[in-house]
Design a protein around this motif. Structure first.
Motif, PDB file in Angstrom:
ATOM      1  N   GLY A  62       0.521  -0.924   0.568  1.00 20.93           N
ATOM      2  CA  GLY A  62       0.304  -0.159   0.061  1.00 20.93           C
ATOM      3  C   GLY A  62       0.943   1.136   0.308  1.00 20.93           C
ATOM      4  O   GLY A  62       2.511   1.023  -0.207  1.00 20.93           O
ATOM      5  N   LYS A 117      -1.458   3.480  -5.944  1.00 22.71           N
ATOM      6  CA  LYS A 117      -1.378   3.042  -6.930  1.00 22.71           C
ATOM      7  C   LYS A 117      -3.703   2.953  -7.232  1.00 22.71           C
ATOM      8  O   LYS A 117      -3.746   3.550  -8.807  1.00 22.71           O
ATOM      9  N   SER A 118      -3.967   3.661  -5.913  1.00 22.45           N
ATOM     10  CA  SER A 118      -4.990   4.649  -6.262  1.00 22.45           C
ATOM     11  C   SER A 118      -5.059   5.804  -7.486  1.00 22.45           C
ATOM     12  O   SER A 118      -6.233   6.592  -7.620  1.00 22.45           O
ATOM     13  N   THR A 119      -4.213   6.725  -6.927  1.00 23.78           N
ATOM     14  CA  THR A 119      -3.577   7.899  -7.738  1.00 23.78           C
ATOM     15  C   THR A 119      -3.729   7.375  -9.302  1.00 23.78           C
ATOM     16  O   THR A 119      -3.609   8.406  -9.988  1.00 23.78           O
ATOM     17  N   MET A 122       6.462   7.849  -8.078  1.00 21.70           N
ATOM     18  CA  MET A 122       7.206   8.317  -7.121  1.00 21.70           C
ATOM     19  C   MET A 122       8.465   8.867  -7.013  1.00 21.70           C
ATOM     20  O   MET A 122       9.484   8.024  -6.931  1.00 21.70           O
ATOM     21  N   TYR A 132       4.673  14.464  -6.778  1.00 22.58           N
ATOM     22  CA  TYR A 132       5.119  15.887  -6.843  1.00 22.58           C
ATOM     23  C   TYR A 132       3.404  16.880  -6.263  1.00 22.58           C
ATOM     24  O   TYR A 132       2.807  15.543  -5.851  1.00 22.58           O
ATOM     25  N   VAL A 161       0.535  16.370  -7.259  1.00 23.22           N
ATOM     26  CA  VAL A 161      -0.815  15.350  -7.392  1.00 23.22           C
ATOM     27  C   VAL A 161      -0.876  14.945  -5.788  1.00 23.22           C
ATOM     28  O   VAL A 161      -2.442  14.077  -6.490  1.00 23.22           O
TER      29      VAL A 161
HETATM   30  N1  LIG Z   1       3.582  10.936  -7.324  1.00 22.36           N
HETATM   31  C1  LIG Z   1       3.307  11.335  -6.378  1.00 22.36           C
HETATM   32  N2  LIG Z   1       3.903  12.507  -6.096  1.00 22.36           N
HETATM   33  C2  LIG Z   1       3.108  12.932  -4.898  1.00 22.36           C
HETATM   34  N3  LIG Z   1       2.400  12.218  -4.225  1.00 22.36           N
HETATM   35  C3  LIG Z   1       2.051  10.984  -4.225  1.00 22.36           C
HETATM   36  C4  LIG Z   1       1.755  10.441  -5.806  1.00 22.36           C
HETATM   37  N4  LIG Z   1       1.173   9.326  -5.824  1.00 22.36           N
HETATM   38  C5  LIG Z   1       0.944   9.141  -4.632  1.00 22.36           C
HETATM   39  N5  LIG Z   1       1.235  10.340  -3.723  1.00 22.36           N
HETATM   40  C6  LIG Z   1       0.101  10.321  -3.021  1.00 22.36           C
HETATM   41  O1  LIG Z   1       0.606   9.079  -1.690  1.00 22.36           O
HETATM   42  C7  LIG Z   1      -0.319   9.298  -0.431  1.00 22.36           C
HETATM   43  C8  LIG Z   1      -0.652   7.453  -1.282  1.00 22.36           C
HETATM   44  O2  LIG Z   1      -0.962   6.874  -2.579  1.00 22.36           O
HETATM   45  P1  LIG Z   1      -2.550   6.596  -2.921  1.00 22.36           P
HETATM   46  O3  LIG Z   1      -2.391   6.118  -4.673  1.00 22.36           O
HETATM   47  O4  LIG Z   1      -3.280   6.635  -2.312  1.00 22.36           O
HETATM   48  O5  LIG Z   1      -1.352   5.155  -2.859  1.00 22.36           O
HETATM   49  P2  LIG Z   1      -2.394   3.371  -2.377  1.00 22.36           P
HETATM   50  O6  LIG Z   1      -3.715   3.557  -3.543  1.00 22.36           O
HETATM   51  O7  LIG Z   1      -1.315   2.163  -3.731  1.00 22.36           O
HETATM   52  O8  LIG Z   1      -2.212   2.931  -1.099  1.00 22.36           O
HETATM   53  C9  LIG Z   1      -1.860   9.640  -1.458  1.00 22.36           C
HETATM   54  O9  LIG Z   1      -2.107  11.211  -0.922  1.00 22.36           O
HETATM   55  C10 LIG Z   1      -1.460  10.311  -2.839  1.00 22.36           C
HETATM   56  O10 LIG Z   1      -2.324  11.279  -3.591  1.00 22.36           O
END
Ligand SMILES: Nc1ncnc2c1ncn2[C@@H]1O[C@H](COP(=O)(O)OP(=O)(O)O)[C@@H](O)[C@H]1O
Ligand SMILES: [Mg+2]
Length: 281
Positions: free
Chosen positions: A32, A36-38, A191, A229, A232
Motif C-alpha cells: 500500500g 495505486k489509487s492515484t 514517486m 510532485y 499529485v
Molecule cells: N507521484 C506522487 N507525488 C506526490 N504524492 C503522491 C504521488 N503518488 C501518490 N501520492 C500520494 O501518496 C499517497 C498514497 O497514494 P495512494 O494512491 O493512495 O496509494 P495506494 O493506493 O497505493 O495506497 C496519497 O496521499 C497520494 O496523493
C-alpha cells in the motif's frame, strides 16, 4: 440412487456477461501507499480524455479512496434495479465507499468480498465500456487472488516505487498474476524522482530505474516514471486529478503517456483482447 451434481454457490446466476466491456484491467501493487489509487484515477481520466469510454471500479474494499480522489460524494442511484455508476471527469465509477459509513474500517471475510465484487459486475449498469479499470487492494494475499479470479481480466498494471522493498513486493504481484494466468500489461514506477521547483534539479529519493529493470526482467511493458510532485497529492486530497488539475505538469504528462502506452499495448493484443470467460460463483 443418483447423486445431485454440485450446485453453483449462487443460485440462479449462470454467469456474468462481459460483452459490453472490451477490456478490464486491474491496477495492483505489492504494498500500500505506492500510489495505486492515484494511478488508477489518473489513468482512467487520461484514457477518457483520449476519447475512450472508461469505467473505474474501486475494488480496494479495505481502503476505498477513489471517490475522494475523484471528488465524488453522491451515492449512486438505483435505476430499474441496477446501480448507476457515478460519472465524473468522463469516467463512470463505483466504490464500496458509497455503501459504508465514513471513517469506519471494514472487516471483510472472503465470501463477502466475492459477493461485493460480483455485485459491482452484475448489478451495475456500466453500459458500453472500452476500459474498466479496477483498483485492487494492495498486496498479494487471498483477497487479491480471489478478486483477480472473480473478474475476467484482460491484464494488470503493476504500480511500484523504485526502492528494493517495494520492487520485491511488486515481483510477488507478478507471480500472483501468473498463477491465475492474467498477463501483466505494464509497470508504472511512481514517486520516481523529485524535481526541485524552480531549478529542476532532480533527486532520486527512493532510488531509480527499478521499475524499468523489473519490466525488462519479466518481459512486460514499461509505462513510465511518475515523479513525486506536491500537486499529485493535493489533487488527490481535493478530488481533482493531476491530469486535469495541472495538465502540463511533469506527472500529468507522464500519466498521459502511460495511458497512451497502455492503450497501445491493449491494441497490440489484437481484436478485443483475450476472450473473456464466463465466471461462475
Ligand atoms: N507521484 C506522487 N507525488 C506526490 N504524492 C503522491 C504521488 N503518488 C501518490 N501520492 C500520494 O501518496 C499517497 C498514497 O497514494 P495512494 O494512491 O493512495 O496509494 P495506494 O493506493 O497505493 O495506497 C496519497 O496521499 C497520494 O496523493
Ligand atoms: Mg489506494
Amino acid at each position: 440412487m443418483s447423486q445431485q451434481p454440485p450446485q453453483p454457490q449462487v443460485q440462479g446466476e449462470a454467469g456474468l456477461n462481459f460483452d459490453h466491456i472490451k477490456r478490464s484491467i486491474a491496477v495492483a501493487s505489492g504494498k500500500g501507499g505506492v500510489g495505486k489509487s492515484t494511478c488508477s484515477v489518473n489513468l482512467s481520466v487520461a484514457l477518457a480524455e483520449m476519447g475512450a469510454k472508461v469505467g473505474l471500479m474501486d475494488g480496494d474494499i479495505y481502503g476505498p479512496n477513489v471517490p475522494m480522489m475523484m471528488g465524488v460524494r453522491a451515492a449512486p442511484e438505483v435505476v430499474e434495479g441496477k446501480l448507476k455508476p457515478v460519472e465524473k471527469y468522463g469516467v463512470k465509477m463505483i466504490s464500496m465507499a458509497f455503501f459504508l459509513e465514513e471513517d469506519q474500517p471494514v472487516v471483510w471475510r472472503g465470501p463477502m468480498i466475492h459477493g461485493a465484487i460480483r455485485q459491482f459486475l452484475a448489478d451495475v449498469d456500466w453500459g458500453e465500456l472500452d476500459y474498466l479499470l479496477v483498483d485492487l487492494p494492495p498486496g498479494t494475499g487471498d483477497a487479491q487472488l480471489s478478486l483477480s479470479q472473480t473478474i475476467p481480466l484482460t491484464g494488470a498494471v503493476v504500480v511500484t516505487t523504485p526502492q528494493g522493498v517495494s520492487l520485491a513486493d511488486a515481483k510477488k504481484a507478478k507471480v500472483m498474476f501468473d498463477k491465475v494466468s492474467v498477463p501483466v500489461l505494464g509497470v508504472i514506477e511512481n514517486m520516481s524522482y523529485f524535481s526541485i521547483p524552480g531549478t529542476g534539479e532532480r533527486h532520486e529519493i527512493f532510488s531509480s530505474g527499478g521499475g524499468k529493470k523489473f519490466a525488462e526482467e519479466y518481459g512486460v511493458g514499461f509505462l513510465g516514471d511518475i515523479p513525486l510532485y506536491i500537486g499529485v497529492r493535493e489533487g488527490g486530497d481535493e478530488g481533482n486529478p493531476i491530469v486535469l488539475r495541472e495538465p502540463d505538469s511533469e506527472p500529468a504528462q507522464a500519466f498521459k503517456a502511460a495511458a497512451k502506452s497502455l492503450m497501445e499495448i491493449c491494441d497490440s493484443l489484437g481484436g478485443d483482447g483475450p476472450k473473456k470467460e464466463t465466471v461462475y460463483f
